[in-house]
Design a protein around this motif. Structure first.
Motif, PDB file in Angstrom:
ATOM      1  N   GLY A  14       0.814  -1.211   0.000  1.00  0.00           N
ATOM      2  CA  GLY A  14       0.000   0.000   0.000  1.00  0.00           C
ATOM      3  C   GLY A  14       0.852   1.268   0.000  1.00  0.00           C
ATOM      4  O   GLY A  14       0.590   2.209  -0.747  1.00  0.00           O
ATOM      5  N   ASP A  84      -2.872  -3.995  -5.876  1.00  0.00           N
ATOM      6  CA  ASP A  84      -2.300  -4.120  -4.525  1.00  0.00           C
ATOM      7  C   ASP A  84      -3.189  -5.077  -3.728  1.00  0.00           C
ATOM      8  O   ASP A  84      -4.335  -4.753  -3.430  1.00  0.00           O
ATOM      9  CB  ASP A  84      -2.253  -2.696  -3.925  1.00  0.00           C
ATOM     10  CG  ASP A  84      -2.171  -2.683  -2.398  1.00  0.00           C
ATOM     11  OD1 ASP A  84      -1.984  -3.736  -1.774  1.00  0.00           O
ATOM     12  OD2 ASP A  84      -2.290  -1.569  -1.834  1.00  0.00           O
ATOM     13  N   ARG A 127       1.231  -0.105  12.629  1.00  0.00           N
ATOM     14  CA  ARG A 127       0.583   0.676  11.561  1.00  0.00           C
ATOM     15  C   ARG A 127      -0.598   1.498  12.093  1.00  0.00           C
ATOM     16  O   ARG A 127      -1.414   1.033  12.873  1.00  0.00           O
ATOM     17  CB  ARG A 127       0.064  -0.243  10.453  1.00  0.00           C
ATOM     18  CG  ARG A 127      -0.790   0.537   9.419  1.00  0.00           C
ATOM     19  CD  ARG A 127      -1.096  -0.218   8.179  1.00  0.00           C
ATOM     20  NE  ARG A 127      -1.616  -1.533   8.440  1.00  0.00           N
ATOM     21  CZ  ARG A 127      -1.663  -2.507   7.529  1.00  0.00           C
ATOM     22  NH1 ARG A 127      -1.204  -2.286   6.312  1.00  0.00           N
ATOM     23  NH2 ARG A 127      -2.146  -3.689   7.840  1.00  0.00           N
ATOM     24  N   ARG A 160      -6.055  -0.557  12.253  1.00  0.00           N
ATOM     25  CA  ARG A 160      -6.948  -1.470  11.546  1.00  0.00           C
ATOM     26  C   ARG A 160      -7.388  -2.609  12.453  1.00  0.00           C
ATOM     27  O   ARG A 160      -6.605  -3.089  13.266  1.00  0.00           O
ATOM     28  CB  ARG A 160      -6.213  -2.038  10.316  1.00  0.00           C
ATOM     29  CG  ARG A 160      -6.765  -1.520   9.002  1.00  0.00           C
ATOM     30  CD  ARG A 160      -5.895  -1.845   7.833  1.00  0.00           C
ATOM     31  NE  ARG A 160      -5.770  -3.278   7.544  1.00  0.00           N
ATOM     32  CZ  ARG A 160      -5.110  -3.763   6.498  1.00  0.00           C
ATOM     33  NH1 ARG A 160      -4.520  -2.936   5.642  1.00  0.00           N
ATOM     34  NH2 ARG A 160      -5.019  -5.051   6.284  1.00  0.00           N
TER      35      ARG A 160
HETATM   36 MG    MG Z   1      -2.245  -2.651   2.211  1.00  0.00          MG
END
Ligand code: MG
Ligand code: AP5
Length: 212
Positions: A14, A84, A127, A160
């Motif tokens: 990404g 992706d 992340r 996430r």
């Molecule tokens: Mg990704």
């Protein structure tokens, strides 16, 4: 340029796709992002996808193929695209091949982003996504300035749902079992390019551009 970015969760698909998109003006087509949008919309399909994704399993092939064929039909994808997170199974790769053959626009290459498995865990648990800009950040690897830029502007650093250790473990297993065979798939077709995806984001980007 029609390419696939292939690599484990956290390998930087990404991150690099977004840089390439800004630089070369070709769209990033991320099945993960599109599925997360469907989940956020709360449709019946989104609800089904939500539990699959939270467990780190794969959404059925025919579902993602439907999403991809619709997306590649859009005007902005006619001069190229960066895939992706798709394909992820041999069936998806075969379907993509057939779809692109029908369109008369075969793939140029599949770029494997090679990263040691130990590094992936840190990249994934760290992340965060800026709620204002969608920028991908990392509490371990981004600079304090980059993180502050988001929060000072009133944004939140969102984690996430599938970025917890248990789900990450399953995602890595699913990758090994279902997606790793695609390395051989593209090697046999003479389309595979491997880049070292460790090091800084800019270093990896330089290698990617050189490889393309
Ligand atoms: Mg990704
Ligand atoms: P998806 O969203 O595709 O997730 P993934 O494949 O697990 O990959 P990630 O997005 O986690 O990693 P990435 O390689 O993009 O890394 P990133 O650049 O963010 O899929 C999610 C789910 O959707 C799947 O589990 C499945 O359920 C479903 N799905 C999606 N596609 C599907 C399909 N085709 N078929 C079936 N189901 C599907 O980087 C990670 C972190 O590292 C970031 O914090 C970033 O800032 C940092 N970072 C990146 N590069 C560097 C670097 N060089 N140095 C330091 N930090 C770095």
């Amino acid at each position: 340029m029609r390419i696939v970015l292939l690599g484990a969760p956290g390998s930087g698909k990404g991150t690099q796709a977004k840089k390439l998109m800004a630089d070369k003006n070709i769209p990033q087509v991320s099945t993960g992002d599109m599925l997360r949008e469907a989940v956020a919309e709360g449709t019946r399909f989104g609800l089904k996808a939500k539990s699959i994704m939270e467990a780190g399993n794969l959404v059925p092939d025919e579902v993602v193929l439907g999403i991809i064929s619709e997306r590649l039909d859009q005007p902005d994808a006619q001069d190229g695209f960066i895939l992706d997170g798709f394909p992820r199974t041999t069936q998806q790769a075969l379907d993509l091949e057939e779809l692109l053959d029908q369109m008369g626009t075969p793939l140029n290459s599949a770029v494997l982003m090679d990263v040691d498995f130990d590094i992936l865990m840190k990249r994934l648990t760290g992340r965060r996504t800026c709620s204002l800009t969608g920028k991908l950040l990392n509490v371990y690897f981004s600079s304090q300035e980059e993180l502050d830029e988001c929060t000072d502007a009133g944004g939140e650093l969102i984690q996430r749902e599938d970025d917890n250790e248990e789900t990450i473990g399953n995602r890595l297993d699913v990758y090994r079992e279902n997606t790793e065979p695609l390395i051989e798939f593209y090697r046999k077709r003479d389309k595979l390019v491997t880049i070292n995806a460790e090091g800084s984001i800019d270093e990896v980007y330089e290698r990617l551009v050189e490889a393309l």
